[in-house]
Write a protein that holds these residues in place. Structure first.
Motif, PDB file in Angstrom:
ATOM      1  N   SER A 140      61.435  56.568  45.492  1.00  0.00           N
ATOM      2  CA  SER A 140      62.058  56.885  44.205  1.00  0.00           C
ATOM      3  C   SER A 140      61.017  57.172  43.139  1.00  0.00           C
ATOM      4  O   SER A 140      61.172  58.090  42.328  1.00  0.00           O
ATOM      5  N   PRO A 179      68.440  52.481  50.115  1.00  0.00           N
ATOM      6  CA  PRO A 179      68.496  51.055  50.469  1.00  0.00           C
ATOM      7  C   PRO A 179      69.027  50.158  49.358  1.00  0.00           C
ATOM      8  O   PRO A 179      69.408  49.022  49.612  1.00  0.00           O
ATOM      9  N   GLY A 188      65.190  57.552  48.033  1.00  0.00           N
ATOM     10  CA  GLY A 188      64.684  56.212  47.791  1.00  0.00           C
ATOM     11  C   GLY A 188      65.741  55.249  47.289  1.00  0.00           C
ATOM     12  O   GLY A 188      65.610  54.029  47.451  1.00  0.00           O
ATOM     13  N   HIS A 242      62.502  47.692  53.437  1.00  0.00           N
ATOM     14  CA  HIS A 242      63.369  48.836  53.125  1.00  0.00           C
ATOM     15  C   HIS A 242      63.438  49.051  51.619  1.00  0.00           C
ATOM     16  O   HIS A 242      63.393  50.181  51.134  1.00  0.00           O
ATOM     17  N   ALA A 249      68.502  60.916  54.113  1.00  0.00           N
ATOM     18  CA  ALA A 249      68.790  59.838  53.161  1.00  0.00           C
ATOM     19  C   ALA A 249      70.015  59.044  53.584  1.00  0.00           C
ATOM     20  O   ALA A 249      70.045  57.812  53.436  1.00  0.00           O
ATOM     21  N   TRP A 270      59.998  50.530  50.483  1.00  0.00           N
ATOM     22  CA  TRP A 270      59.880  51.964  50.750  1.00  0.00           C
ATOM     23  C   TRP A 270      60.814  52.768  49.851  1.00  0.00           C
ATOM     24  O   TRP A 270      60.463  53.865  49.399  1.00  0.00           O
ATOM     25  N   GLY A 271      61.980  52.239  49.587  1.00  0.00           N
ATOM     26  CA  GLY A 271      62.899  52.933  48.685  1.00  0.00           C
ATOM     27  C   GLY A 271      62.337  53.041  47.285  1.00  0.00           C
ATOM     28  O   GLY A 271      62.460  54.082  46.627  1.00  0.00           O
ATOM     29  N   SER A 272      61.695  51.978  46.823  1.00  0.00           N
ATOM     30  CA  SER A 272      61.083  52.009  45.484  1.00  0.00           C
ATOM     31  C   SER A 272      59.951  53.020  45.423  1.00  0.00           C
ATOM     32  O   SER A 272      59.822  53.769  44.448  1.00  0.00           O
ATOM     33  N   ALA A 290      69.875  55.101  54.442  1.00  0.00           N
ATOM     34  CA  ALA A 290      70.764  54.126  53.811  1.00  0.00           C
ATOM     35  C   ALA A 290      71.558  53.355  54.859  1.00  0.00           C
ATOM     36  O   ALA A 290      71.736  52.140  54.746  1.00  0.00           O
ATOM     37  N   SER A 296      69.210  50.892  56.646  1.00  0.00           N
ATOM     38  CA  SER A 296      68.766  49.766  55.836  1.00  0.00           C
ATOM     39  C   SER A 296      69.883  48.763  55.569  1.00  0.00           C
ATOM     40  O   SER A 296      69.619  47.658  55.116  1.00  0.00           O
TER      41      SER A 296
END
Length: 125
Positions: free
Chosen positions: A44, A89, A86, A36, A16, A39-41, A20, A23
């Motif tokens: 999460s 970013p 998630g 980014h 992670a 994909w983070g959404s 981060a 991103s």
């Protein structure tokens, strides 16, 4: 045995931080790429769903043996790790948003906000 189980989430936490950092845009005025954030959404949402499912599965008053307890514990921890993974970013994105809206802040806070926004690659992880 619990220490061996915690190695898997620890590896995800290390990932992670890398996600981060990757991103975060390189320049001060560059934006975070949308894929980014997408994909983070997704990560999460998956992590939140896993945590909700493990909470729902343990809602009843049941007795769990050691193996079931360890599996449920690992699933809930993995859900939390995916949720935090998630969110990685979104930190550089929020720092950039803070830097752009720093005009309305008092001068000491404005300087700090612009410094954070300018160094998003180092601040994000």
């Amino acid at each position: 045995m619990p220490f061996a189980l915690m190695g898997i989430p620890a590896a995800f936490v290390i990932g992670a931080v890398g996600f981060a950092a990757r991103s975060a845009p390189a320049g001060r005025h560059a934006r975070v790429l949308r894929h980014h954030l997408g994909w983070g959404s997704v990560l999460s949402a998956i992590g939140l769903a896993v945590m909700l499912l493990t909470a729902w599965a343990t809602y009843g008053d049941q007795y769990y043996d050691d193996l079931e307890w360890a599996g449920i514990f690992l699933a809930s921890v993995m859900g939390g790790v995916l949720f935090l993974f998630g969110l990685g970013p979104f930190v550089p994105w929020l720092l950039g948003l803070l830097g752009r809206s720093a005009v309305r802040l008092p001068p000491p806070v404005r300087l700090a906000a612009r410094d954070l926004a300018g160094n998003r690659a180092r601040t994000a992880p």
